[in-house]
Scaffold this motif. Structure first.
Motif, short mmCIF file in Angstrom:
data_model
loop_
_atom_site.label_atom_id
_atom_site.label_comp_id
_atom_site.label_asym_id
_atom_site.label_seq_id
_atom_site.Cartn_x
_atom_site.Cartn_y
_atom_site.Cartn_z
N CYS A 265 75.72 26.93 79.31
CA CYS A 265 75.11 26.01 78.33
C CYS A 265 75.97 25.99 77.09
O CYS A 265 76.68 26.95 76.78
N VAL B 87 64.37 26.39 81.05
CA VAL B 87 65.46 25.69 81.73
C VAL B 87 64.94 24.64 82.70
O VAL B 87 65.50 23.55 82.81
N LEU C 288 73.68 21.57 79.63
CA LEU C 288 73.81 22.50 80.73
C LEU C 288 74.81 21.94 81.73
O LEU C 288 74.76 20.75 82.06
N TRP D 97 71.94 33.04 76.69
CA TRP D 97 71.26 32.80 77.96
C TRP D 97 71.00 34.16 78.63
O TRP D 97 71.68 34.53 79.59
#
Length: 502
Positions: free
Chosen positions: A252, A331, A262, A311
């Motif tokens: 990302c 997500v 993404l 992340w």
């Protein structure tokens, strides 16, 4: 216990002598505190109470512990004096006992239990690795090498201090962020790397996994120049940060265009860098065609530039922005499932601590803030640290300790924080000569950093290693409990730099 008592008496006598006034008379109002020392370490002192002056600090307590341990371990070999830190009620002692008891409203009439743990130990500074411009990004997540991004538009791969094995060429502006992509396959022939740049793009690279071997270093001239196997376009402004999904399937990116994109890391259609390099070595100067990738999804919600992304789990992304907000994104749905506003533009973010759930971030001030999204009904930070004197540029949790994290600042300092103390347990102000822009841990026990002095600095220590005590080996990396790591021999400090009266 006779020898131990003798050594303890010697220690306390020395401490008492230190508290005499210049005429040689003991202070009349000197107080005595009864203490009992406990530990989760293998090195244990007698389980009895001792009388110590209330003015004693951790330096004096460390002297006492060393003398007591000397009497116990001397028969197995020569005891080497080691520094210890001390916990009282889960908090690190950073003042005299008397001041601590007063501040914490603890009675001095009862026996005080004090836990001793390994303290910070001296660290070794490697020779700095010079770049041609500011070092804006560093990644130490792979133990085999260090990645750096630079304002000269290049990424670099370092096997060790001063040994640059690869140069990543292709960006047309400063590389703002760089990240090794975790594939989960230890037998893979190469490691993927993602870079972000002010040229509004990201690029994906492949680096041979065997760069750590001397044979591979001798096989080609170094540093080798690599070209990306995929370029990722889609942002409308400078890309500020990149982070990898733990599975390695996606990365990302956060951009000044206020969005988070993404991207797939799949390279099924790419010929790859290794073929490109071989052709160049044969004299073919033609550039290999790049595979271009499009964003698979875009997270929209921030109203100003996204300065940092993290992340930590496959289904959750965290972001910090100049719109004053920290957000957690789902997500799958693309929506923000948690957010808070701190009232200031945010510069960096990292997620770690207990349960990989604590969010550390810095704003356009001198304060490092830590939030716990699991706490219902409040958005107030659970910790605030304010020892820097200029903007904090980066923060990084330790990957194995839930209690420790690093911060860097435009004040030129790198600070190591322990959640059990109000002040940093180490302040490094001699690594860089200008603003420090980025920091990470490397190989578990080393700190790597880059700055406006165009240097990559590596400071190595003995974090979590075993220590020889006499002729007996003791493992000091003991988790000791289900949710605490209390026995680290922390790397990031030089004991000589700490005032003895702390």
């Amino acid at each position: 216990m006779g020898d131990a008592a003798s050594r303890f008496s010697s220690s306390t006598s020395a401490l008492s002598s230190a508290s005499m006034d210049i005429d040689g008379d003991t202070k009349e109002n000197q107080k005595i505190v009864q203490v009992r020392f406990t530990t989760k370490l293998s090195l244990r002192v007698p389980n009895t109470s001792f009388s110590v002056p209330s003015e004693v600090t951790r330096f004096g307590l460390s002297t006492i512990i060393n003398n007591l341990l000397h009497s116990k371990w001397a028969e197995n070999g020569e005891w080497k004096t080691e520094p210890f830190d001390f916990l009282i009620g889960g908090k690190l002692l950073r003042t005299s006992l008397e001041v601590f008891l007063t501040n914490e409203r603890i009675s001095a009439e009862k026996i005080l239990e004090i836990e001793y743990i390994w303290s910070v130990v001296p660290r070794k500074h490697e020779e700095p690795s010079l770049h041609d411009d500011w070092v804006s990004a560093v990644d130490g997540s792979n133990p085999g090498f260090i990645l750096t991004g630079c304002y000269d538009s290049l990424g670099r791969v370092w096997k060790a201090a001063g040994i640059c094995t690869h140069v990543l060429e292709g960006h047309s502006a400063a590389v703002t962020s760089i990240k090794a992509i975790n594939s989960g396959d230890l037998s893979a022939e190469y490691v993927r790397v993602a870079t972000a740049s002010e040229d509004r793009s990201l690029r994906l690279w492949k680096i041979g996994a065997n760069i750590d071997s001397q044979k591979s270093l001798d096989e080609f001239d170094y540093p080798r120049k690599l070209t990306a196997y995929k370029i990722l376009r889609g942002h409308n402004a400078s890309v500020k940060s990149v982070s990898s999904q733990p599975s390695g399937n996606m990365v990302c990116s956060g951009s000044w265009d206020s969005t988070i994109n993404l991207w797939q890391t799949n390279d099924a259609d790419a010929e790859g860098d290794m073929a490109s390099i071989k052709k160049r070595k044969k004299g073919d100067a033609a550039a290999q065609p790049l595979v271009e990738g499009e964003a698979v999804s875009t997270l929209v919600g921030h109203t100003q530039g996204v300065t940092s992304v993290a992340w930590p789990e496959n289904d959750s992304i965290y972001s910090a922005s100049w719109d004053h907000s920290v957000r957690r994104w789902d997500v799958e749905t693309g929506s923000d499932s948690w957010k808070l506003f701190c009232g200031k533009p945010l510069n960096c973010i990292d997620v770690g601590g207990e349960g990989t759930a604590l969010v550390a971030a810095s704003a356009s001030d001198t304060t490092l803030r830590i939030w716990d999204p699991r706490r219902p009904g409040t958005l107030a930070p659970v910790y605030k640290f304010s020892s820097h004197t200029s903007w904090i540029s980066a923060c990084k949790w330790h990957t194995k300790s839930w209690l420790h994290l690093l911060s860097t600042s435009y004040d030129g300092k790198i600070m190591l924080w322990d959640l059990r103390a109000e002040w940093p347990v180490d302040v490094s102000d001699d690594s860089h000569e200008d603003k420090v822009l980025c920091v990470d841990w490397w190989q578990g026990d080393s700190v790597v950093s880059g700055g406006a002095d165009s240097k990559l600095c590596i400071a190595s220590g003995t974090f979590g290693e075993v220590m020889l005590v006499g002729s007996v080996w003791h493992n000091i990396f003991n988790l000791g409990g289900c949710n605490k790591v209390l026995e680290f021999s922390m790397l990031a400090s030089n004991l000589q730099s700490l005032p003895h009266d702390l």
